[in-house]
Design a protein around this motif. Structure first.
Motif, mmCIF file in Angstrom:
data_model
loop_
_atom_site.group_PDB
_atom_site.id
_atom_site.type_symbol
_atom_site.label_atom_id
_atom_site.label_comp_id
_atom_site.label_asym_id
_atom_site.label_seq_id
_atom_site.Cartn_x
_atom_site.Cartn_y
_atom_site.Cartn_z
ATOM 1 N N ASP A 120 0.777 -1.085 0.117
ATOM 2 C CA ASP A 120 0.209 0.103 -0.058
ATOM 3 C C ASP A 120 0.785 1.331 -0.019
ATOM 4 O O ASP A 120 0.450 2.312 -0.376
ATOM 5 C CB ASP A 120 -0.767 0.100 1.260
ATOM 6 N N ALA A 121 2.108 1.261 0.244
ATOM 7 C CA ALA A 121 2.982 2.240 0.081
ATOM 8 C C ALA A 121 3.735 2.434 -1.168
ATOM 9 O O ALA A 121 4.560 3.440 -1.396
ATOM 10 C CB ALA A 121 4.166 2.108 1.478
ATOM 11 N N TRP A 122 3.405 1.473 -2.027
ATOM 12 C CA TRP A 122 4.054 1.490 -3.377
ATOM 13 C C TRP A 122 3.696 2.519 -4.286
ATOM 14 O O TRP A 122 2.481 3.028 -4.301
ATOM 15 C CB TRP A 122 3.844 0.288 -4.239
ATOM 16 N N ARG A 123 4.827 3.198 -4.678
ATOM 17 C CA ARG A 123 4.438 4.623 -5.658
ATOM 18 C C ARG A 123 4.548 4.147 -7.333
ATOM 19 O O ARG A 123 4.445 2.869 -7.587
ATOM 20 C CB ARG A 123 5.320 5.518 -5.601
ATOM 21 N N VAL A 124 4.205 5.053 -7.992
ATOM 22 C CA VAL A 124 4.129 4.690 -9.473
ATOM 23 C C VAL A 124 5.187 5.591 -10.082
ATOM 24 O O VAL A 124 5.277 6.822 -9.871
ATOM 25 C CB VAL A 124 2.713 5.046 -9.870
ATOM 26 N N THR A 125 5.683 4.737 -11.290
ATOM 27 C CA THR A 125 6.403 5.722 -11.962
ATOM 28 C C THR A 125 6.225 5.278 -13.681
ATOM 29 O O THR A 125 5.811 4.177 -13.919
ATOM 30 C CB THR A 125 8.032 5.338 -11.834
ATOM 31 N N VAL A 126 6.469 6.202 -14.331
ATOM 32 C CA VAL A 126 6.082 5.755 -15.886
ATOM 33 C C VAL A 126 7.499 6.288 -16.624
ATOM 34 O O VAL A 126 8.049 7.165 -16.476
ATOM 35 C CB VAL A 126 5.192 6.933 -16.350
ATOM 36 N N ASN A 127 7.792 5.432 -17.623
ATOM 37 C CA ASN A 127 8.944 5.499 -18.547
ATOM 38 C C ASN A 127 8.583 6.261 -19.967
ATOM 39 O O ASN A 127 7.153 6.005 -20.457
ATOM 40 C CB ASN A 127 9.697 4.750 -18.747
ATOM 41 N N GLN A 128 9.310 6.804 -20.541
ATOM 42 C CA GLN A 128 9.249 7.153 -22.029
ATOM 43 C C GLN A 128 9.141 6.013 -22.978
ATOM 44 O O GLN A 128 9.945 5.058 -22.490
ATOM 45 C CB GLN A 128 10.131 8.202 -22.178
ATOM 46 N N ALA A 129 8.408 6.031 -23.830
ATOM 47 C CA ALA A 129 8.613 4.992 -24.857
ATOM 48 C C ALA A 129 9.906 4.536 -25.282
ATOM 49 O O ALA A 129 10.203 3.374 -25.408
ATOM 50 C CB ALA A 129 7.699 5.205 -26.189
ATOM 51 N N ASP A 130 10.959 5.299 -25.300
ATOM 52 C CA ASP A 130 12.398 4.910 -25.815
ATOM 53 C C ASP A 130 13.099 4.806 -24.643
ATOM 54 O O ASP A 130 14.292 4.493 -24.991
ATOM 55 C CB ASP A 130 12.895 6.060 -26.705
ATOM 56 N N GLY A 131 12.676 5.060 -23.262
ATOM 57 C CA GLY A 131 13.198 4.783 -22.353
ATOM 58 C C GLY A 131 14.242 5.829 -21.662
ATOM 59 O O GLY A 131 14.864 5.615 -20.677
ATOM 60 N N HIS A 132 14.558 6.833 -22.483
ATOM 61 C CA HIS A 132 15.362 7.958 -21.985
ATOM 62 C C HIS A 132 14.764 8.995 -20.611
ATOM 63 O O HIS A 132 15.434 9.424 -19.902
ATOM 64 C CB HIS A 132 15.425 8.847 -22.859
ATOM 65 N N ALA A 133 13.423 9.023 -20.451
ATOM 66 C CA ALA A 133 13.160 9.857 -19.426
ATOM 67 C C ALA A 133 12.055 8.973 -18.403
ATOM 68 O O ALA A 133 11.275 8.056 -19.158
ATOM 69 C CB ALA A 133 12.180 11.011 -19.974
ATOM 70 N N TRP A 134 11.861 9.420 -17.303
ATOM 71 C CA TRP A 134 11.120 8.598 -16.535
ATOM 72 C C TRP A 134 10.240 9.807 -15.620
ATOM 73 O O TRP A 134 10.722 10.968 -15.264
ATOM 74 C CB TRP A 134 11.942 7.858 -15.750
#
Length: 223
Positions: A120-134
């Motif tokens: 319940d403490a897990w956060r969320v992260t999203v990456n750019q399609a080519d992997g360069h940015a998060w």
């Protein structure tokens, strides 16, 4: 008001999403899952928000969006390969990431599973399609979606026009296994599109030659 209440007020859920045996799902995955995700999945079922963000779900109609399918492990393996080869910088250790969604642009949504014993403490992260940015969101998945679809947050790795048609949810249609598969696409352009989309979803596809049958099948089901 909870994040799920905020989300359902903004985006009405479908009438009868399929029930899920969460004890069986967690036993299969070997880990507990965040309560907010289980409530979210029970409320909406498999499908897509704004025809763009597709959450992985135990009842996902294809392996591309099945939480218990091969994609979470496959994507973690790809991230580990990228880190070992120095391909892309990443702000989180691949072993701490669990894929929980994908966008039509090839971005992937991950839980940051630390601490592992406190989902319940897990956060969320999203990456750019080519992997360069998060982009990392300091909150749970449901809160992220509510903030995203209300326009309060906008990850720079997402397109500007995401809310151009408003916020809505489209349930996935079940795959009819009695229907014969569509003919394999032909032509250079079609196959290049398949290669590009397959790589964005974690498949290992050769630059030339035959595209593996399971990749084409996944593409056809997704269409």
């Amino acid at each position: 008001m909870t994040s799920l209440e905020d989300l359902t007020r903004l985006v009405p859920p479908p009438a009868s999403p399929p029930p899920t045996d969460w004890n069986a799902v967690e036993a299969l995955l070997g880990t507990r899952l965040p309560d907010d995700y289980k409530q979210l999945a029970d409320t909406y079922g498999p499908g897509a928000f704004c025809d763009f963000v597709r959450l992985y779900h135990p009842h996902g109609p294809t392996e591309w969006v099945d939480l218990t399918g091969p994609m979470p492990a496959r994507l973690r393996g790809q991230l580990e390969t990228d880190r070992a080869g120095g391909t892309y910088p990443m702000p989180h250790a691949p072993e701490d990431l669990f894929a929980v969604g994908v966008t039509d642009n090839g971005n992937h949504l991950f839980w940051i599973t630390t601490p592992l014993e406190e989902p319940d403490a897990w956060r969320v992260t999203v990456n750019q399609a080519d992997g360069h940015a998060w982009y990392t969101y300091d909150g749970n998945l449901t809160s992220f979606l509510a903030s995203l679809l209300s326009g309060h947050v906008h990850p720079p790795v997402f397109p500007d026009g995401l809310l151009g048609n408003g916020a809505f949810f489209t349930p996935s249609r079940p795959v009819d296994e009695s229907t014969p598969p569509a003919p394999h696409p032909t032509g250079t352009t079609s196959r290049e599109v398949i290669r590009e989309r397959a790589r964005s979803h974690g498949y290992d596809v050769p630059d030339r030659g035959r595209i593996p049958g399971h990749v084409i099948q996944a593409w056809e089901q997704a269409q």
